[in-house]
Design an enzyme around this catalytic site. Structure first.
Site, short mmCIF file in Angstrom:
data_model
loop_
_atom_site.label_atom_id
_atom_site.label_comp_id
_atom_site.label_asym_id
_atom_site.label_seq_id
_atom_site.Cartn_x
_atom_site.Cartn_y
_atom_site.Cartn_z
N LYS A 134 -0.85 35.86 -21.51
CA LYS A 134 0.50 35.69 -20.97
C LYS A 134 0.78 34.20 -20.81
O LYS A 134 -0.13 33.42 -20.49
CB LYS A 134 0.56 36.40 -19.61
CG LYS A 134 1.91 36.43 -18.91
CD LYS A 134 1.75 37.18 -17.60
CE LYS A 134 3.07 37.38 -16.87
NZ LYS A 134 2.86 38.14 -15.60
N SER A 218 5.90 41.80 -15.28
CA SER A 218 6.29 40.61 -16.01
C SER A 218 5.38 40.29 -17.21
O SER A 218 5.68 39.38 -17.98
CB SER A 218 6.30 39.41 -15.06
OG SER A 218 5.01 39.18 -14.51
N SER A 242 2.89 43.73 -12.28
CA SER A 242 3.18 43.09 -13.56
C SER A 242 2.17 43.32 -14.67
O SER A 242 2.44 43.00 -15.82
CB SER A 242 3.36 41.58 -13.34
OG SER A 242 4.53 41.33 -12.60
#
Length: 558
Positions: A134, A218, A242
């Protein structure tokens, strides 16, 4: 004087710069099919652009890949190149990448192959394994924007630090030492505080199983990329769901470890000083055994010697083994009583419940201290600075804030909570954790084994995935963060519009429940993965992964 670019021009420039890093021979024919005309771009659809050997490699899980590279059957260069190709295709179809460094990764792969050929053999338990991250994690030679336009050409929004593209997060460093090969960084919502992955640089990241749906957030780029088999395993972060939400929406396994189990130091974050309910990092992958491989490998690096927040706790194999005659008890948490799960999620929960009983285990109803209280405490912690950090970084470029995030943080920052108010929140969190612990302990009086519940079975969200433009309900995940429990996501089924029909006679609990009920579209949701989460106590990563493996095997046999 240089021309000052608008934030829109900066965002577009960054987007195009990433696309230009995709080799011409890997670019898809234009125009790309619309989401409505081609909902599912996994499986056969993406395979049409790949060679047979690329399909074999990219549809192998992390464990098999390492077996093949370590034995010399597959070269690392071949493996990394195959995943770079598939990741490039995934990005063009779902907008899942923020940073591409395929050339760097292939060069690293060639070095590993040279060492192997020289007689040095495989390097580490992750030898030759491509790993995605990420875009909170810093990788040497690569930019980190975290979705903020104002972070382009800076180090976390600050210019001239000398740290631009020279910093590497501790977790990335350790993955390299283990033989892994970082090769791309994935999309996320700016601020990382949204269950929908969208920012001004890449736009919306689409769910590859059903591009009418969000990939979640996320860590949504990780969810989409791995679901496309553009990466065998990758790391996300979880402060309120997330990791778990993208894992569930994309049909993946994902673990939210307790704070202090894996190193976070050196990664970017929103509100980095907010430690009342801290963010944690963890892997997502198509198989549970891949998650196990990664967790075991990471802990061999003794991360507690490099990140002071990490607990000195090596992998505990004794917790990772479940005997065949071991009777387990699960707490069934079917609904939060505010927004009930929609038909696909209810069916997945019922399927898991039936499977647990069929396997000879026990289920009791889970009636804990209010999860609404946990959500309220999380919200207070996440907004304790009044939105100063988020609005500062949004303001660096003047970009607009994602509407879903604006619902939490407003159009501008407000005064931060006072120190005494923050202390009160900390005390309230501690009191809630103690109350929940006492409840969990008390379940020993309700079970046939005379022992407390082993894990909680719960939905990840009330819907199988969030359809773009519809109501986002996050309340099924933050309670785990407030408690700092370990949670693992287990894929169960996919939405079937012929079974998961709209419940015309349903009576909503309240306005929020009514909106979610009315917005459910079985046809639009058809084919979307559905998953559940298993929640264990703090620092029970080994046990929760073992349970994930147990149910993965049981579900596969059905």
């Amino acid at each position: 004087m240089p021309v000052e670019l608008t934030w829109q021009e900066l965002a577009l420039g960054k987007k195009l710069a990433v696309l230009e890093l995709i080799p011409l021979e890997w670019r898809l024919p234009q125009p790309i099919p619309t989401a409505k005309s081609q909902k599912d771009v996994t499986g056969a659809y993406v395979q049409q652009y790949l060679e047979d050997w690329e399909i074999e490699i990219t549809e192998s899980d992390a464990v098999r890949i390492v077996e093949q590279t370590s034995s010399g059957n597959w070269t690392v260069t071949k493996v990394v190149t195959a995943f770079c190709h598939r990741a490039a295709l995934a990005h063009q179809l779902t907008n899942c990448l923020h940073e591409i460094f395929f050339d760097q990764a292939i060069a690293d792969a060639k070095l590993l192959d040279e060492k192997f050929a020289s007689g040095a053999g495989p390097v580490g338990p992750l030898y030759g394994l491509p790993v995605s991250f990420k875009d909170q994690f810093h990788v040497h030679g690569v930019e980190t924007t975290m979705g903020y336009v104002g972070w382009i050409d800076t180090f976390e929004g600050i210019k001239g630090t000398g740290k631009e593209k020279t910093t590497e997060s501790e977790l990335v460093r350790e993955i390299r030492l283990l033989g892994g090969v970082p090769f791309c960084k994935t999309s996320l919502p700016h601020t990382v505080m949204s269950m929908e992955t969208w920012n001004h640089i890449v736009g919306s990241t689409l769910n590859p199983h059903n591009r009418l749906m969000s990939t979640g957030g996320s860590s949504g780029g990780e969810g989409a990329l791995i679901a496309m088999r553009g990466s065998p395993i990758g790391f996300g972060t979880d402060i309120g769901g997330s990791i778990r939400i993208p894992a569930a929406f994309n049909g993946l396994f994902g673990i939210r470890p307790s704070f202090g189990r894996l190193p976070y130091v050196g990664a970017a974050n929103s509100m980095p000083g907010q430690n009342t309910i801290p963010s944690v990092c963890g892997p997502l992958a198509p198989t549970a055994r891949s998650i196990k491989l990664m967790m075991q490998a990471a802990l061999t690096q003794e991360p507690w010697l490099h990140d002071p927040a990490v607990v000195e706790m090596p992998w505990r194999e004794e917790l990772a083994k479940l005997s065949t005659d071991q009777k387990l008890t699960f707490g069934l948490y079917s609904s939060d009583g505010d927004v009930n799960p929609l038909p696909p999620v209810k069916r997945a929960m019922e399927k898991m419940k039936a499977l647990i009983l069929e396997m000879g285990h026990e289920i009791i109803e889970w009636n804990p201290p209010s999860h609404a209280r946990a959500y309220k405490l999380a919200f207070e912690a996440f907004t304790s600075d009044g939105g100063i950090d988020i609005h500062h970084h949004i303001g660096l470029s003047g970009e607009t804030l994602q509407p879903r995030i604006e619902e939490f943080y407003g159009k501008k920052a407000v005064p931060a909570k006072t120190v005494d108010a923050l202390h009160r929140i900390n005390l309230d969190v501690a009191a809630y954790r103690k109350e929940y612990m006492d409840y969990w302990n008390s379940t020993s009086a309700l079970t046939k084994t005379g022992k407390p519940v082993d894990a909680i079975l719960a939905p990840v969200a009330p819907f199988p995935a969030l359809e773009f433009g519809k109501s986002a309900i996050v309340a099924y995940t933050p309670w785990v963060n407030t408690l700092d429990y370990t949670a693992v996501v287990v894929p169960v089924t996919t939405t079937d519009s012929t079974i998961d029909k709209f419940e015309t006679e349903y009576t909503p609990l309240n306005d929020s429940d009514r909106i979610v009920w009315e917005e459910y579209d079985p046809e639009a949701s058809n084919g979307t993965p559905v998953a559940v989460q298993l929640v264990g106590r703090r620092l029970q990563e080994e046990k929760m992964i073992a349970l994930a493996e147990l149910f993965e095997s049981a579900l596969a046999s059905k």
